[in-house]
Design an enzyme around this catalytic site. Sequence first.
Site, PDB file in Angstrom:
ATOM      1  N   PRO A   1       0.828  -1.211   0.000  1.00 59.33           N
ATOM      2  CG  PRO A   1      -0.497  -1.406   1.913  1.00 59.33           C
ATOM      3  CD  PRO A   1       0.671  -2.019   1.215  1.00 59.33           C
ATOM      4  CD  GLU A   2       3.601   3.587  -3.695  1.00 63.34           C
ATOM      5  OE1 GLU A   2       3.973   4.733  -3.407  1.00 63.34           O
ATOM      6  OE2 GLU A   2       4.037   2.950  -4.658  1.00 63.34           O
TER       7      GLU A   2
END
Length: 297
Positions: free
Chosen positions: A2-3
């Site tokens: 996840p960013e």
Amino acid sequence: MPELPEVEVVRRGLAAHVLDRTIESVEVLHARPVRRHLPGPEDFAARLTGRVFTAARRRGKYLWLPLDSGDALLGHLGMSGQLLVQPADAPPERHLRVLFRLGATGTDGPLDLRFVDQRMFGGLSFSPSGAELPPELLHIARDPLDPEFDDAAFVRRVRRSASGIKRILLNQTMVSGVGNIYADEALWQARLHGERAGDRLRVADVERVLEAARAVMTAALGEGGTSFDALYVNVNGQSGYFDRSLEVYGREGRPCSRCGTPIRRVSFMNRSSFFCPVCQPPPRRVRPVAVRGVRGG
Ligand SMILES: [Zn+2]
């Protein structure tokens, strides 16, 4: 992995579902995700039980849920972590690690907050007095979408650094939340090669890449975040689908949408960098070295 946009989507989901709910019980099903709580899983559960979540906050890719005690539950999703809000009677997920049973509110019934993580690089911890900003996060810079991010200070720091601009974008003490994917996308938009040294960039170059990072991340937020890892889903269990809009990341050999040149991939810090070799010309390898003149005798 996840960013920042995905983590922000999770934060919004938590803000919508868990605020003002009392933690009725905490079950730690695997000790590893709470390994940073040194007194152990039982103490972790005891400190949280009976407390009420009062907000959902984020710095970079860290999330924290302030408690009515002034402390906080701090979390990082790592490579594959998920924070799911589920009905209390939903079957347990295969990789469920920590289960919080939350009480009903005036309008909604009880529900669960579930930390699910297959690879367990992420984790949860209890942050004493961490409600405003957990002390563990003091060294982490604000992210470009933070209204208090200081553009001028960032530009000055970049131009004092001899590191490559991509390395700077990934350095959490300079700017947080710009992961590998968004760094590549922002550099393509700004027409800068990631190995261009900070101290050789103009002010306008740095401003351009910062604006590009904001644009890419804002667009991703609008689409619910990027997802390359089938393990990643957001707080309500839906995968992001922004990957359709990416210009360079994961597009090796496909034509640059600006100039048609095939996108190139190189390895970078155990990962990959994608760029257009024409729009983003690499810097010359050798820095000019000042050589003192030697006078002949
Ligand atoms: Zn190009």
